[in-house]
Design a protein around this motif. Sequence first.
Motif, PDB file in Angstrom:
ATOM      1  N   GLY A 296     -32.043 -15.074   1.770  1.00 53.31           N
ATOM      2  CA  GLY A 296     -31.627 -14.311   0.596  1.00 53.31           C
ATOM      3  C   GLY A 296     -32.677 -14.258  -0.493  1.00 53.31           C
ATOM      4  N   ARG A 297     -32.257 -13.782  -1.652  1.00 52.14           N
ATOM      5  CA  ARG A 297     -33.138 -13.694  -2.809  1.00 52.14           C
ATOM      6  C   ARG A 297     -33.496 -15.098  -3.297  1.00 52.14           C
ATOM      7  NH1 ARG A 297     -30.183  -9.860  -7.009  1.00 52.14           N
ATOM      8  NH2 ARG A 297     -32.085 -10.339  -8.169  1.00 52.14           N
ATOM      9  N   PRO A 298     -34.654 -15.243  -3.951  1.00 50.79           N
ATOM     10  CA  PRO A 298     -35.061 -16.570  -4.432  1.00 50.79           C
ATOM     11  C   PRO A 298     -34.061 -17.189  -5.412  1.00 50.79           C
ATOM     12  CG  PRO A 298     -36.934 -15.072  -4.468  1.00 50.79           C
ATOM     13  CD  PRO A 298     -35.725 -14.236  -4.159  1.00 50.79           C
ATOM     14  N   ILE A 299     -33.457 -16.359  -6.253  1.00 48.71           N
ATOM     15  CA  ILE A 299     -32.508 -16.848  -7.251  1.00 48.71           C
ATOM     16  C   ILE A 299     -31.214 -16.060  -7.147  1.00 48.71           C
ATOM     17  CG2 ILE A 299     -32.057 -17.205  -9.710  1.00 48.71           C
ATOM     18  CD1 ILE A 299     -34.303 -18.946  -8.699  1.00 48.71           C
ATOM     19  N   MET A 300     -30.087 -16.779  -7.114  1.00 48.12           N
ATOM     20  CA  MET A 300     -28.768 -16.144  -7.168  1.00 48.12           C
ATOM     21  C   MET A 300     -28.065 -16.641  -8.422  1.00 48.12           C
ATOM     22  SD  MET A 300     -27.410 -16.128  -3.227  1.00 48.12           S
ATOM     23  CE  MET A 300     -28.384 -15.392  -1.900  1.00 48.12           C
ATOM     24  N   ASN A 301     -27.637 -15.705  -9.264  1.00 47.41           N
ATOM     25  CA  ASN A 301     -27.111 -16.082 -10.582  1.00 47.41           C
ATOM     26  C   ASN A 301     -25.598 -16.127 -10.664  1.00 47.41           C
ATOM     27  OD1 ASN A 301     -29.718 -16.186 -11.920  1.00 47.41           O
ATOM     28  ND2 ASN A 301     -29.781 -13.956 -11.732  1.00 47.41           N
ATOM     29  N   ASN A 302     -24.916 -15.641  -9.624  1.00 48.32           N
ATOM     30  CA  ASN A 302     -23.468 -15.455  -9.765  1.00 48.32           C
ATOM     31  C   ASN A 302     -22.635 -16.335  -8.847  1.00 48.32           C
ATOM     32  OD1 ASN A 302     -23.618 -13.257 -11.729  1.00 48.32           O
ATOM     33  ND2 ASN A 302     -24.516 -12.069 -10.046  1.00 48.32           N
ATOM     34  N   LEU A 303     -23.194 -17.426  -8.368  1.00 53.09           N
ATOM     35  CA  LEU A 303     -22.413 -18.315  -7.520  1.00 53.09           C
ATOM     36  C   LEU A 303     -21.285 -18.954  -8.325  1.00 53.09           C
ATOM     37  CD1 LEU A 303     -25.145 -20.123  -5.385  1.00 53.09           C
ATOM     38  CD2 LEU A 303     -23.714 -18.189  -4.753  1.00 53.09           C
ATOM     39  N   PRO A 304     -20.059 -18.978  -7.793  1.00 59.09           N
ATOM     40  CA  PRO A 304     -18.911 -19.511  -8.537  1.00 59.09           C
ATOM     41  C   PRO A 304     -18.905 -21.037  -8.528  1.00 59.09           C
ATOM     42  CG  PRO A 304     -18.208 -18.766  -6.390  1.00 59.09           C
ATOM     43  CD  PRO A 304     -19.669 -18.429  -6.486  1.00 59.09           C
ATOM     44  N   PHE A 305     -19.700 -21.615  -9.395  1.00 56.31           N
ATOM     45  CA  PHE A 305     -19.931 -23.064  -9.377  1.00 56.31           C
ATOM     46  C   PHE A 305     -18.630 -23.859  -9.497  1.00 56.31           C
ATOM     47  CE2 PHE A 305     -20.627 -27.062 -11.613  1.00 56.31           C
ATOM     48  CZ  PHE A 305     -21.582 -27.670 -10.807  1.00 56.31           C
ATOM     49  N   MET A 306     -17.805 -23.535 -10.477  1.00 56.47           N
ATOM     50  CA  MET A 306     -16.605 -24.344 -10.695  1.00 56.47           C
ATOM     51  C   MET A 306     -15.574 -24.148  -9.583  1.00 56.47           C
ATOM     52  SD  MET A 306     -17.109 -26.429 -12.988  1.00 56.47           S
ATOM     53  CE  MET A 306     -15.460 -27.116 -12.793  1.00 56.47           C
ATOM     54  N   HIS A 307     -15.508 -22.967  -9.006  1.00 54.11           N
ATOM     55  CA  HIS A 307     -14.615 -22.771  -7.850  1.00 54.11           C
ATOM     56  C   HIS A 307     -15.058 -23.660  -6.693  1.00 54.11           C
ATOM     57  CE1 HIS A 307     -12.139 -20.856  -4.793  1.00 54.11           C
ATOM     58  NE2 HIS A 307     -13.226 -20.703  -4.057  1.00 54.11           N
ATOM     59  N   LEU A 308     -16.348 -23.672  -6.417  1.00 53.63           N
ATOM     60  CA  LEU A 308     -16.872 -24.535  -5.361  1.00 53.63           C
ATOM     61  C   LEU A 308     -16.588 -26.002  -5.673  1.00 53.63           C
ATOM     62  CD1 LEU A 308     -20.322 -22.757  -4.882  1.00 53.63           C
ATOM     63  CD2 LEU A 308     -18.481 -22.796  -3.199  1.00 53.63           C
ATOM     64  N   SER A 309     -16.762 -26.362  -6.941  1.00 59.50           N
ATOM     65  CA  SER A 309     -16.577 -27.754  -7.341  1.00 59.50           C
ATOM     66  C   SER A 309     -15.111 -28.189  -7.260  1.00 59.50           C
ATOM     67  CB  SER A 309     -17.103 -27.941  -8.772  1.00 59.50           C
ATOM     68  OG  SER A 309     -16.831 -29.241  -9.244  1.00 59.50           O
ATOM     69  N   LEU A 310     -14.215 -27.417  -7.867  1.00 59.09           N
ATOM     70  CA  LEU A 310     -12.802 -27.809  -7.915  1.00 59.09           C
ATOM     71  C   LEU A 310     -12.155 -27.805  -6.537  1.00 59.09           C
ATOM     72  CD1 LEU A 310     -11.709 -25.887 -11.129  1.00 59.09           C
ATOM     73  CD2 LEU A 310     -12.049 -28.359 -10.881  1.00 59.09           C
ATOM     74  N   ALA A 311     -12.649 -26.963  -5.635  1.00 60.69           N
ATOM     75  CA  ALA A 311     -12.092 -26.901  -4.275  1.00 60.69           C
ATOM     76  C   ALA A 311     -12.858 -27.785  -3.295  1.00 60.69           C
ATOM     77  CB  ALA A 311     -12.101 -25.458  -3.776  1.00 60.69           C
TER      78      ALA A 311
END
Length: 379
Positions: A296-311
């Motif tokens: 993929g692209r070198p940088i991805m800015n829209n990953l759902p961090f808190m969704h990944l974390s809480l789940a």
Amino acid sequence: MSPSTSNGALQPPKKTIVAPLPNPSLQVTADHQLKQVEAPVYPPGPGEVLLHIKATGVCGSDIHFWKTGRIGSLVVEGDCILGHEASGVVLKCGEGVATLMPGDRVAVEPGVPCGQCFLCMDGRYNLCEDVQFAGVYPYHGTIQRFKIHPAKWCHKLPDNVTFSEGALLEPLSVVMHGIKSAGLSLGRGAVICGAGPIGLIALAAARASGAHPLVITDLEPRRLDFAQKFVPSCMTYQVDLSLDAKGNAKNIRKLFGMEEYFLPDTILECTGVESSVVTAAYTVRRGGIVMAIGVGRPIMNNLPFMHLSLAEISLKFINRYRDTWPGGLQCLGGKILDLKPLVTHIYPLEKALDALHTCSHLSNGSIKVQIVDDVDVVF
């Protein structure tokens, strides 16, 4: 073209072997051009073999290097022969080679690690920072007739495995490393994002692993139709561009039923596209795994961090592969996997340029494009 060392790196000129046939090659340039030119042929050094490359698959990374000149930190800074999905015949053996002999049919493992760093010593040679990888500047690749390669990284093909299948061992290895790292489970659902060559191989391998049910996604309906024929038991989902990641994820989840327990606990993300990675994050069940296989692209800015974390969703990555060729050979030789239908277009070496153009446009309907060299070579 600047001359290269036996492992492909650029170096001062050296004496060449006069071969009975020319050595056509396909090279990418630093200014995003492709050219077909004659390349020199060198004698194998200690521990090396001279190969006649019989088949090379065109990979998406070859297209990236051509169109954009880089993949992450890997930058095309000069002329470089493309190609790394290859098989061929041993023509000559260098001093000290005892595992191979002229006439042996082999698959080429394209990465040559340093063998000295802590990662190599720990068995994780795919992470070696000094790896010399075929087709990645400045190491010349396999879209040429003759190539030198260390014997250690050439794997004998069983009699019932063709050169075409041997060239498919490289993308199969990517999938095998991803599946091993993700840990698919017998009777547990999985989603494969992307119905390109890697995604289709992942679909077939996931089916062979016993994962069920399986859903494969893509934007292109023709590729989904191909997937359905390739693995008839799978379900397909055409990504809806009018929906956001959550909307597409909701629709994919419906294919697994409404109970949380039956939702997919593994996603094999084979596109590298940011929106697809985000969709995968919302599709996988809580506590599941999203395995990023695609580039993929070198940088991805829209990953759902808190969704990944809480789940407690594990977002995992792979870098190429390690120790996969023996298992891959068993899969093909033992008919656990039949990947031959993936090869939809074949070009002779002299028309390698056409092969890359075909692969670069989805409208051509290609899945896996291979470049073959059917000439007989005798030294």
